[in-house]
Design a protein around this motif. Structure first.
Motif, mmCIF file in Angstrom:
data_model
loop_
_atom_site.group_PDB
_atom_site.id
_atom_site.type_symbol
_atom_site.label_atom_id
_atom_site.label_comp_id
_atom_site.label_asym_id
_atom_site.label_seq_id
_atom_site.Cartn_x
_atom_site.Cartn_y
_atom_site.Cartn_z
ATOM 1 N N TYR A 2 -6.419 15.318 0.638
ATOM 2 C CA TYR A 2 -5.270 15.680 1.441
ATOM 3 C C TYR A 2 -4.536 14.414 1.870
ATOM 4 O O TYR A 2 -5.125 13.496 2.432
ATOM 5 C CB TYR A 2 -5.733 16.489 2.659
ATOM 6 N N VAL A 3 -3.236 14.334 1.576
ATOM 7 C CA VAL A 3 -2.445 13.153 1.911
ATOM 8 C C VAL A 3 -1.486 13.519 3.029
ATOM 9 O O VAL A 3 -0.723 14.467 2.916
ATOM 10 C CB VAL A 3 -1.646 12.653 0.684
ATOM 11 N N THR A 4 -1.530 12.767 4.108
ATOM 12 C CA THR A 4 -0.612 12.991 5.211
ATOM 13 C C THR A 4 0.580 12.043 5.080
ATOM 14 O O THR A 4 0.544 11.088 4.302
ATOM 15 C CB THR A 4 -1.298 12.748 6.573
ATOM 16 N N GLY A 8 0.609 8.278 3.474
ATOM 17 C CA GLY A 8 1.558 7.981 2.409
ATOM 18 C C GLY A 8 2.402 6.769 2.759
ATOM 19 O O GLY A 8 2.655 5.903 1.926
ATOM 20 N N ALA A 9 2.841 6.691 4.017
ATOM 21 C CA ALA A 9 3.626 5.544 4.465
ATOM 22 C C ALA A 9 2.778 4.285 4.461
ATOM 23 O O ALA A 9 3.247 3.212 4.074
ATOM 24 C CB ALA A 9 4.197 5.805 5.851
ATOM 25 N N ALA A 10 1.524 4.402 4.885
ATOM 26 C CA ALA A 10 0.636 3.236 4.888
ATOM 27 C C ALA A 10 0.377 2.752 3.471
ATOM 28 O O ALA A 10 0.343 1.541 3.215
ATOM 29 C CB ALA A 10 -0.678 3.581 5.594
ATOM 30 N N LEU A 12 2.395 3.147 0.885
ATOM 31 C CA LEU A 12 3.630 2.521 0.413
ATOM 32 C C LEU A 12 3.777 1.121 0.997
ATOM 33 O O LEU A 12 4.111 0.174 0.286
ATOM 34 C CB LEU A 12 4.844 3.377 0.785
ATOM 35 N N TRP A 13 3.521 0.979 2.291
ATOM 36 C CA TRP A 13 3.609 -0.335 2.943
ATOM 37 C C TRP A 13 2.671 -1.332 2.255
ATOM 38 O O TRP A 13 3.043 -2.459 1.968
ATOM 39 C CB TRP A 13 3.261 -0.203 4.424
ATOM 40 N N ASP A 14 1.449 -0.884 1.974
ATOM 41 C CA ASP A 14 0.463 -1.756 1.345
ATOM 42 C C ASP A 14 0.882 -2.132 -0.071
ATOM 43 O O ASP A 14 0.698 -3.271 -0.501
ATOM 44 C CB ASP A 14 -0.907 -1.079 1.346
ATOM 45 N N ARG A 15 1.461 -1.195 -0.803
ATOM 46 C CA ARG A 15 1.896 -1.485 -2.173
ATOM 47 C C ARG A 15 3.070 -2.440 -2.209
ATOM 48 O O ARG A 15 3.169 -3.277 -3.102
ATOM 49 C CB ARG A 15 2.251 -0.192 -2.901
ATOM 50 N N VAL A 16 3.970 -2.339 -1.222
ATOM 51 C CA VAL A 16 5.144 -3.203 -1.207
ATOM 52 C C VAL A 16 4.817 -4.590 -0.658
ATOM 53 O O VAL A 16 5.223 -5.607 -1.215
ATOM 54 C CB VAL A 16 6.286 -2.552 -0.394
ATOM 55 N N PHE A 17 4.071 -4.637 0.443
ATOM 56 C CA PHE A 17 3.849 -5.902 1.129
ATOM 57 C C PHE A 17 2.441 -6.464 0.970
ATOM 58 O O PHE A 17 2.165 -7.564 1.427
ATOM 59 C CB PHE A 17 4.162 -5.759 2.625
ATOM 60 N N GLY A 18 1.541 -5.747 0.343
ATOM 61 C CA GLY A 18 0.182 -6.229 0.157
ATOM 62 C C GLY A 18 0.107 -7.296 -0.910
ATOM 63 O O GLY A 18 1.037 -7.541 -1.672
#
Length: 102
Positions: A2-4, A8-10, A12-18
């Motif tokens: 289950y994705v909340t 999902g925002a976390a 995305l944040w990790d994929r962009v800025f990680g």
């Protein structure tokens, strides 16, 4: 699973800025060779610098549109400099993003 919205925002944040792993060495050398091939020969550089300016000014233009500004035009000058003209609030996030986007 289950994705909340927050996960999902976390993600995305990790994929962009990680952080990510270093590229393979062949990718670095191939990129450097391609860059040199485009800028070192004078005849090729005379053409490629226009394409580079178009891509740069296009970045400003796309972000201007995405941030809600009105794109008035993109000008390319004979010295290969360029100018992107947009309308909107002269301050705020849209202006900052547009200026930084090139």
């Amino acid at each position: 699973m289950y994705v909340t919205a927050s996960s999902g925002a976390a993600d995305l944040w990790d994929r962009v800025f990680g952080s990510q792993s270093d590229p393979d060495q062949w990718v670095v050398f191939a990129t450097a060779a391609a860059a040199l091939a485009v800028i070192v020969p004078h005849n090729i550089w005379r053409l490629s610098r226009n394409a580079i300016t178009i891509a740069h000014e296009g970045g400003h233009g796309i972000v201007a549109l995405l941030s809600g500004r009105r794109l008035d035009g993109i000008r390319l000058h004979s010295d290969t400099s360029g100018l992107t003209v947009s309308r909107g609030k002269p301050s705020g996030l849209g202006m900052i993003l547009t200026a930084a986007a090139g």
